[in-house]
Motif scaffolding. Structure first.
Motif, PDB file in Angstrom:
ATOM      1  N   SER A 164       0.738  -0.891   0.079  1.00  0.00           N
ATOM      2  CA  SER A 164      -0.193  -0.003   0.098  1.00  0.00           C
ATOM      3  C   SER A 164       0.821   1.214   0.146  1.00  0.00           C
ATOM      4  O   SER A 164       0.322   2.425  -0.242  1.00  0.00           O
ATOM      5  CB  SER A 164      -0.752   0.037   1.239  1.00  0.00           C
ATOM      6  OG  SER A 164      -0.229   0.098   2.376  1.00  0.00           O
ATOM      7  N   ARG A 165       2.221   1.016   0.288  1.00  0.00           N
ATOM      8  CA  ARG A 165       2.843   2.195   0.248  1.00  0.00           C
ATOM      9  C   ARG A 165       3.446   2.552  -1.217  1.00  0.00           C
ATOM     10  O   ARG A 165       4.096   3.584  -1.684  1.00  0.00           O
ATOM     11  CB  ARG A 165       4.002   2.083   1.060  1.00  0.00           C
ATOM     12  CG  ARG A 165       4.077   1.835   2.552  1.00  0.00           C
ATOM     13  CD  ARG A 165       5.358   1.737   3.127  1.00  0.00           C
ATOM     14  NE  ARG A 165       5.263   1.552   4.783  1.00  0.00           N
ATOM     15  CZ  ARG A 165       5.604   2.733   5.448  1.00  0.00           C
ATOM     16  NH1 ARG A 165       6.110   3.800   4.687  1.00  0.00           N
ATOM     17  NH2 ARG A 165       5.492   2.636   6.707  1.00  0.00           N
ATOM     18  N   GLY A 166       2.891   1.859  -2.133  1.00  0.00           N
ATOM     19  CA  GLY A 166       3.284   2.072  -3.474  1.00  0.00           C
ATOM     20  C   GLY A 166       4.119   1.014  -4.171  1.00  0.00           C
ATOM     21  O   GLY A 166       5.090   0.561  -3.589  1.00  0.00           O
ATOM     22  N   LEU A 167       3.784   0.545  -5.578  1.00  0.00           N
ATOM     23  CA  LEU A 167       4.652  -0.284  -6.165  1.00  0.00           C
ATOM     24  C   LEU A 167       5.135   0.207  -7.505  1.00  0.00           C
ATOM     25  O   LEU A 167       5.656  -0.367  -8.396  1.00  0.00           O
ATOM     26  CB  LEU A 167       3.744  -1.626  -6.513  1.00  0.00           C
ATOM     27  CG  LEU A 167       3.356  -2.405  -5.495  1.00  0.00           C
ATOM     28  CD1 LEU A 167       2.650  -3.618  -5.897  1.00  0.00           C
ATOM     29  CD2 LEU A 167       4.902  -3.047  -4.911  1.00  0.00           C
ATOM     30  N   GLN A 168       5.342   1.544  -7.550  1.00  0.00           N
ATOM     31  CA  GLN A 168       5.735   2.242  -8.670  1.00  0.00           C
ATOM     32  C   GLN A 168       7.163   2.237  -8.970  1.00  0.00           C
ATOM     33  O   GLN A 168       7.759   1.742  -9.887  1.00  0.00           O
ATOM     34  CB  GLN A 168       5.491   3.596  -8.834  1.00  0.00           C
ATOM     35  CG  GLN A 168       5.931   4.401 -10.171  1.00  0.00           C
ATOM     36  CD  GLN A 168       5.510   3.979 -11.379  1.00  0.00           C
ATOM     37  OE1 GLN A 168       4.288   4.232 -11.729  1.00  0.00           O
ATOM     38  NE2 GLN A 168       6.215   2.864 -12.300  1.00  0.00           N
ATOM     39  N   GLY A 169       8.138   2.421  -7.597  1.00  0.00           N
ATOM     40  CA  GLY A 169       9.342   2.212  -7.639  1.00  0.00           C
ATOM     41  C   GLY A 169       9.632   0.640  -7.862  1.00  0.00           C
ATOM     42  O   GLY A 169      10.602   0.502  -8.704  1.00  0.00           O
ATOM     43  N   PRO A 170       9.047  -0.209  -7.150  1.00  0.00           N
ATOM     44  CA  PRO A 170       9.563  -1.567  -7.759  1.00  0.00           C
ATOM     45  C   PRO A 170       9.327  -1.973  -9.107  1.00  0.00           C
ATOM     46  O   PRO A 170      10.124  -2.915  -9.716  1.00  0.00           O
ATOM     47  CB  PRO A 170       8.626  -2.550  -6.641  1.00  0.00           C
ATOM     48  CG  PRO A 170       8.261  -1.604  -5.557  1.00  0.00           C
ATOM     49  CD  PRO A 170       8.226  -0.292  -6.004  1.00  0.00           C
TER      50      PRO A 170
END
Length: 310
Positions: free
Chosen positions: A203-209
């Protein structure tokens, strides 16, 4: 006791780390992969920080883009040189005067660890890799083996601009599918409590991964598209790993086929490989006791100047 700390690195990136053990003790550093986080290593942190098991200082960061660590915008911020810089700086912060006792890494963490070991061999005594392909072997297999190209098709999906949104749909249904067994069911180790831990992490975000995939040239070409792999050149200096290296490989990994182990000794002369039967990609979750046992033997083993374990 496992604690959390933020390491603010000299180049402006912050890595949130799970740590155990006293600062100043020999350091084990553990790097997770996609779509995981530092918490996957908790059992190893608790074990190896205990005095009776070596009393190591254990450090497991959320990699750049994950969890509580910095998530810079733009795919260019996830090029391999930046990922290597992060881990080299973290090693300098946690073990400034002596090499790591071992760098332990899985999946994308392993891809970074291979590069750190090649470029900075003086910063670690040993390298332990869990189902993470060496770049030279991965490029060869993608070029030459249809099986590996097919197994890596998912990488093109993760390069899409809308991948993070699609991964979050229907309560992370697509993301949980990465863990699915061949029959489509989720494995028993993925308990409801662990699923909730993953949801909170994602939920913190998966754009970076997802940017890890976008920044890498190592992915299968689309049908009918130009073969970009023919133009990829990897410097030999970036492939040679001189430190003693142990590879644990789940042989039932659907994404990383066993051919990736062939010829590794050409780049990694001080190499040991353990083939884990009836084990998939998720080695840390499926075989935690085996991983602990192998790492325990590995860090305690004396290695001669010729690289032969004695």
């Amino acid at each position: 006791m496992i604690q959390t700390c933020d390491h603010v690195l000299p180049h402006g990136i912050t890595l949130r780390c799970r740590t155990a053990g006293m600062p100043g003790r020999p350091v084990l550093m553990l790097l997770h992969g996609f779509p995981e986080g530092a918490f996957i290593w908790d059992a190893l942190l608790a074990h190896f920080s205990a005095p009776e098991n070596g009393g190591f200082r254990c450090v497991a960061p959320d990699l750049r883009g994950y969890g509580g660590s910095s998530s810079p915008l733009g795919v260019e911020a996830y090029q391999p040189r930046h990922l290597v810089q992060d881990i080299r700086a973290l090693i300098a912060a946690e073990s400034p005067r002596v090499p790591l006792a071992a760098l332990v890494a899985h999946d994308w963490g392993g891809a970074v660890a291979w590069s750190v070991a090649a470029q900075h061999p003086d910063c670690m005594d040993r390298l332990m890799i869990l189902n993470a392909p060496h770049a030279g072997a991965f490029l060869r297999e993608l070029r030459e083996q249809a099986e590996q190209r097919q197994a890596s098709e998912y990488m093109r999906f993760l390069r899409r601009a809308d991948a993070p949104q699609l991964l979050a749909e229907n309560d992370w249904q697509r993301t949980f599918r990465f863990f699915a067994q061949p029959d489509g069911r989720l494995p028993a180790w993925l308990t409801p409590a662990l699923q909730d831990e993953y949801r909170a992490h994602w939920s913190r975000g998966l754009q970076g991964p997802c940017h890890y995939y976008g920044a890498s040239p190592l992915y299968p070409p689309a049908p009918g598209a130009p073969d970009h792999l023919a133009q990829v050149r990897l410097p030999e200096a970036a492939l040679h790993v001189a430190v003693p290296t142990l590879v644990l490989w789940g042989m039932n990994d659907p994404a990383l086929r066993p051919g990736l182990l062939e010829g590794l000794e050409d780049w990694v002369p001080r190499l040991q490989i353990q083939h884990l039967r009836n084990t998939s990609h998720w080695v840390v979750h499926e075989r935690p006791a085996r991983v602990i046992d192998e790492l325990e033997r590995f860090v305690q083993r004396q290695v001669s100047d010729e690289g032969v374990a004695v």
